[in-house]
Design a protein around this motif. Structure first.
Motif, PDB file in Angstrom:
ATOM      1  N   ILE A  39       0.701  -1.278  -0.084  1.00  0.00           N
ATOM      2  CA  ILE A  39       0.205   0.028   0.107  1.00  0.00           C
ATOM      3  C   ILE A  39       0.816   1.193   0.002  1.00  0.00           C
ATOM      4  O   ILE A  39       1.691   1.364   0.973  1.00  0.00           O
ATOM      5  CB  ILE A  39      -1.040   0.040   1.236  1.00  0.00           C
ATOM      6  CG1 ILE A  39      -1.929  -1.382   0.873  1.00  0.00           C
ATOM      7  CG2 ILE A  39      -1.692   1.392   1.282  1.00  0.00           C
ATOM      8  CD1 ILE A  39      -2.812  -1.391   2.287  1.00  0.00           C
ATOM      9  N   GLN A  40       0.587   2.071  -1.003  1.00  0.00           N
ATOM     10  CA  GLN A  40       1.627   3.221  -1.497  1.00  0.00           C
ATOM     11  C   GLN A  40       1.180   4.440  -0.551  1.00  0.00           C
ATOM     12  O   GLN A  40       1.798   5.316   0.153  1.00  0.00           O
ATOM     13  CB  GLN A  40       1.898   3.622  -2.731  1.00  0.00           C
ATOM     14  CG  GLN A  40       2.465   2.330  -3.557  1.00  0.00           C
ATOM     15  CD  GLN A  40       2.805   2.925  -4.949  1.00  0.00           C
ATOM     16  OE1 GLN A  40       1.839   3.134  -5.555  1.00  0.00           O
ATOM     17  NE2 GLN A  40       3.645   2.639  -5.511  1.00  0.00           N
ATOM     18  N   SER A  41      -0.196   4.890  -0.870  1.00  0.00           N
ATOM     19  CA  SER A  41      -0.724   5.841  -0.133  1.00  0.00           C
ATOM     20  C   SER A  41      -2.515   5.694   0.060  1.00  0.00           C
ATOM     21  O   SER A  41      -3.017   4.872  -0.980  1.00  0.00           O
ATOM     22  CB  SER A  41      -0.477   7.415  -1.094  1.00  0.00           C
ATOM     23  OG  SER A  41      -1.063   7.114  -2.267  1.00  0.00           O
ATOM     24  N   PHE A  42      -2.997   6.575   0.667  1.00  0.00           N
ATOM     25  CA  PHE A  42      -4.482   6.536   0.868  1.00  0.00           C
ATOM     26  C   PHE A  42      -4.961   7.816   1.606  1.00  0.00           C
ATOM     27  O   PHE A  42      -4.011   8.349   2.233  1.00  0.00           O
ATOM     28  CB  PHE A  42      -4.895   5.299   1.603  1.00  0.00           C
ATOM     29  CG  PHE A  42      -4.223   5.060   3.405  1.00  0.00           C
ATOM     30  CD1 PHE A  42      -4.865   5.985   4.015  1.00  0.00           C
ATOM     31  CD2 PHE A  42      -3.110   4.322   3.257  1.00  0.00           C
ATOM     32  CE1 PHE A  42      -4.193   5.803   5.495  1.00  0.00           C
ATOM     33  CE2 PHE A  42      -2.758   4.094   4.630  1.00  0.00           C
ATOM     34  CZ  PHE A  42      -3.188   4.693   5.579  1.00  0.00           C
ATOM     35  N   PRO A  75     -11.480   1.020   6.766  1.00  0.00           N
ATOM     36  CA  PRO A  75     -11.088   0.955   5.503  1.00  0.00           C
ATOM     37  C   PRO A  75     -10.562   2.429   4.795  1.00  0.00           C
ATOM     38  O   PRO A  75     -11.044   3.305   5.429  1.00  0.00           O
ATOM     39  CB  PRO A  75     -12.154   0.294   4.865  1.00  0.00           C
ATOM     40  CG  PRO A  75     -12.988  -0.087   5.968  1.00  0.00           C
ATOM     41  CD  PRO A  75     -12.743   0.457   7.165  1.00  0.00           C
ATOM     42  N   VAL A  76      -9.828   2.251   3.820  1.00  0.00           N
ATOM     43  CA  VAL A  76      -9.530   3.623   3.154  1.00  0.00           C
ATOM     44  C   VAL A  76      -9.291   3.146   1.994  1.00  0.00           C
ATOM     45  O   VAL A  76      -9.476   2.189   1.199  1.00  0.00           O
ATOM     46  CB  VAL A  76      -8.205   4.062   4.032  1.00  0.00           C
ATOM     47  CG1 VAL A  76      -8.274   4.533   5.178  1.00  0.00           C
ATOM     48  CG2 VAL A  76      -7.009   3.118   3.877  1.00  0.00           C
ATOM     49  N   TRP A  77      -9.276   4.330   0.978  1.00  0.00           N
ATOM     50  CA  TRP A  77      -9.393   4.572  -0.471  1.00  0.00           C
ATOM     51  C   TRP A  77      -7.857   5.075  -0.802  1.00  0.00           C
ATOM     52  O   TRP A  77      -7.592   6.178  -0.481  1.00  0.00           O
ATOM     53  CB  TRP A  77     -10.426   5.268  -1.100  1.00  0.00           C
ATOM     54  CG  TRP A  77     -11.828   4.886  -0.922  1.00  0.00           C
ATOM     55  CD1 TRP A  77     -12.578   5.186   0.238  1.00  0.00           C
ATOM     56  CD2 TRP A  77     -12.529   3.880  -1.619  1.00  0.00           C
ATOM     57  NE1 TRP A  77     -13.703   4.472  -0.016  1.00  0.00           N
ATOM     58  CE2 TRP A  77     -13.768   3.555  -1.076  1.00  0.00           C
ATOM     59  CE3 TRP A  77     -12.014   3.183  -2.864  1.00  0.00           C
ATOM     60  CZ2 TRP A  77     -14.585   2.830  -1.529  1.00  0.00           C
ATOM     61  CZ3 TRP A  77     -13.097   2.391  -3.393  1.00  0.00           C
ATOM     62  CH2 TRP A  77     -14.227   2.159  -2.934  1.00  0.00           C
ATOM     63  N   GLY A  78      -7.467   4.241  -1.710  1.00  0.00           N
ATOM     64  CA  GLY A  78      -6.066   4.701  -2.268  1.00  0.00           C
ATOM     65  C   GLY A  78      -5.338   3.972  -3.292  1.00  0.00           C
ATOM     66  O   GLY A  78      -6.055   3.420  -4.095  1.00  0.00           O
ATOM     67  N   PHE A  79      -4.061   3.912  -3.086  1.00  0.00           N
ATOM     68  CA  PHE A  79      -3.335   3.279  -4.240  1.00  0.00           C
ATOM     69  C   PHE A  79      -2.346   2.122  -3.572  1.00  0.00           C
ATOM     70  O   PHE A  79      -1.731   2.274  -2.724  1.00  0.00           O
ATOM     71  CB  PHE A  79      -2.502   4.185  -5.198  1.00  0.00           C
ATOM     72  CG  PHE A  79      -3.385   5.010  -5.859  1.00  0.00           C
ATOM     73  CD1 PHE A  79      -3.898   4.665  -7.263  1.00  0.00           C
ATOM     74  CD2 PHE A  79      -3.984   6.332  -5.660  1.00  0.00           C
ATOM     75  CE1 PHE A  79      -4.794   5.492  -7.905  1.00  0.00           C
ATOM     76  CE2 PHE A  79      -4.640   7.155  -6.021  1.00  0.00           C
ATOM     77  CZ  PHE A  79      -5.065   6.821  -7.209  1.00  0.00           C
ATOM     78  N   ALA A  80      -2.174   1.000  -4.388  1.00  0.00           N
ATOM     79  CA  ALA A  80      -1.176   0.110  -3.940  1.00  0.00           C
ATOM     80  C   ALA A  80      -0.531  -0.693  -5.167  1.00  0.00           C
ATOM     81  O   ALA A  80      -1.187  -0.639  -6.346  1.00  0.00           O
ATOM     82  CB  ALA A  80      -2.076  -1.069  -3.178  1.00  0.00           C
TER      83      ALA A  80
END
Length: 369
Positions: A39-42, A75-80
């Motif tokens: 997981i990179q960022s959220f 839970p969160v929304w982001g990029f991985a």
């Protein structure tokens, strides 16, 4: 991320959201068909506090179980990015947008793999809303632009909810004449996204309700017909046919609105950021007027996908998103300025700030675990 590194997870006590801890565990070894995503960022917003506040009622705790019933992972929304793959069709280095835990990595069981992405087929997620189980491949995602990646994390899930709230109200003919819409927590991203959509419709007055400190910010957005401080409700005629869209879960404000507006057509409950007042909301049976109804975005999305077809639904949402993002980023000053925070101590500080309902509404927090 090296697959041999420990996995770190930010956890909160379900019964007392101000209590937090970091949990470190051994990485889960992959079996054939699985992938590991680093997981990179959220983004972290008031919407995530709502996930925690309704974690049991709406099953948000079930997405990323901690193994300890007293503690949950929000839970969160982001990029991985895929760091290890034993799944055909998903390569190491590919980036995906989606629903993640507040953690350093996530192991998933991809199913229904297409050029657009995949769904997590983990057994414990099968009964949960499908909209949260989909992961979009950034290389083919029509929403994705590298330059606005942080804005996408912050606003894409919230604007999807805004789009669906607007559509739900219109789909129900504004409940027979609720031409004035009262939006609480008007400085919140989901609220002003909803106001942006509603402002496109003729014959509606969209009133933003907010704290005095956020009134100037809300007025600067230009998407509200007018903005009032919470103590100025009396400036609206009591007989006004209206709809209340509640983004905060403030029990006292809800009661004031129900008692003042005898022509209240509908009470649409969206958020629950006032976590200290959730217990008080159990007494809504004594409220005059319509009972508050919790809005569940996946249900409206499912209805519209059935009505319009998945492709048409996606196109309408994408067009609305592009219009919204142009407004958010093109206005000076911009509606939203992303701010990045790396490491455990900054993450904890952001969590505490958002939980307390503090901070500059123009700032959007992006966390790098």
């Amino acid at each position: 991320m090296n697959a041999a590194l420990p996995t770190t997870t930010f956890q909160v006590r379900k019964a007392a959201l101000s209590q937090t801890r970091w949990h470190t565990g051994a990485p889960i070894p992959l079996v054939p068909g699985q992938v590991r995503l680093g997981i990179q960022s959220f983004a972290f917003t008031a919407n995530n506090i709502t996930y925690a506040a309704f974690g049991d009622a709406m099953h948000y705790w079930q997405f990323f179980p901690t193994g300890d019933e007293a503690w949950g992972c929000i839970p969160v929304w982001g990029f991985a990015t895929v760091t290890e793959s034993l799944c055909e069709g998903l390569a190491v280095g590919e980036k995906f947008y989606g629903y993640y835990p507040m953690a350093s990595e996530l192991v998933m069981q991809p199913v229904r793999i297409t050029p657009a992405g995949f769904f997590d087929g983990a057994v414990h997620r099968q009964a949960l809303p499908v909209v949260y189980n989909q992961y979009m491949r950034c290389s083919t995602d029509s929403f994705y632009e590298a330059a606005t990646e942080d804005v996408q994390s912050l606003l894409r899930p919230l604007f999807t909810t805004s789009f669906l709230i607007d559509d739900f109200l219109a789909d129900n003919d504004f409940f027979g004449g609720g031409t004035t819409l009262l939006l609480s927590s008007a400085s919140s991203k989901t609220a002003y996204g909803t106001a942006f959509q509603l402002a496109k419709r003729k014959g509606l007055e969209v009133i933003g309700l907010t704290s005095p400190g956020n009134q100037a910010f809300c007025e600067s957005l230009g998407c509200y017909s007018r903005v009032l401080a919470y103590d100025a409700l009396d400036s609206i005629a009591a007989g006004t046919p209206s709809i209340y869209v509640d983004f905060a879960g403030n029990a006292g404000l809800r009661r004031r609105i129900h008692e003042r507006f005898g022509a209240l057509r509908h009470d649409c409950a969206i958020g629950g950021t006032h976590v200290d007042e959730l217990a008080a909301q159990g007494s809504t049976r004594t409220l005059p007027g319509p009972r508050p109804v919790l809005f569940f975005a996946p249900a409206q999305a499912k209805k519209r996908i059935t009505d319009w077809g998945a492709k048409a639904f996606g196109l309408q949402l994408a067009q609305a998103w592009q219009d919204f993002i142009r407004q958010v980023t093109g206005t000076r000053p911009p509606w939203l300025v992303p701010q990045r925070h790396a490491g455990q101590a900054p993450l904890q500080a952001v969590y505490s700030e958002v939980l307390a309902g503090k901070g500059d509404p123009r700032t959007g927090h992006i966390l790098l675990p």
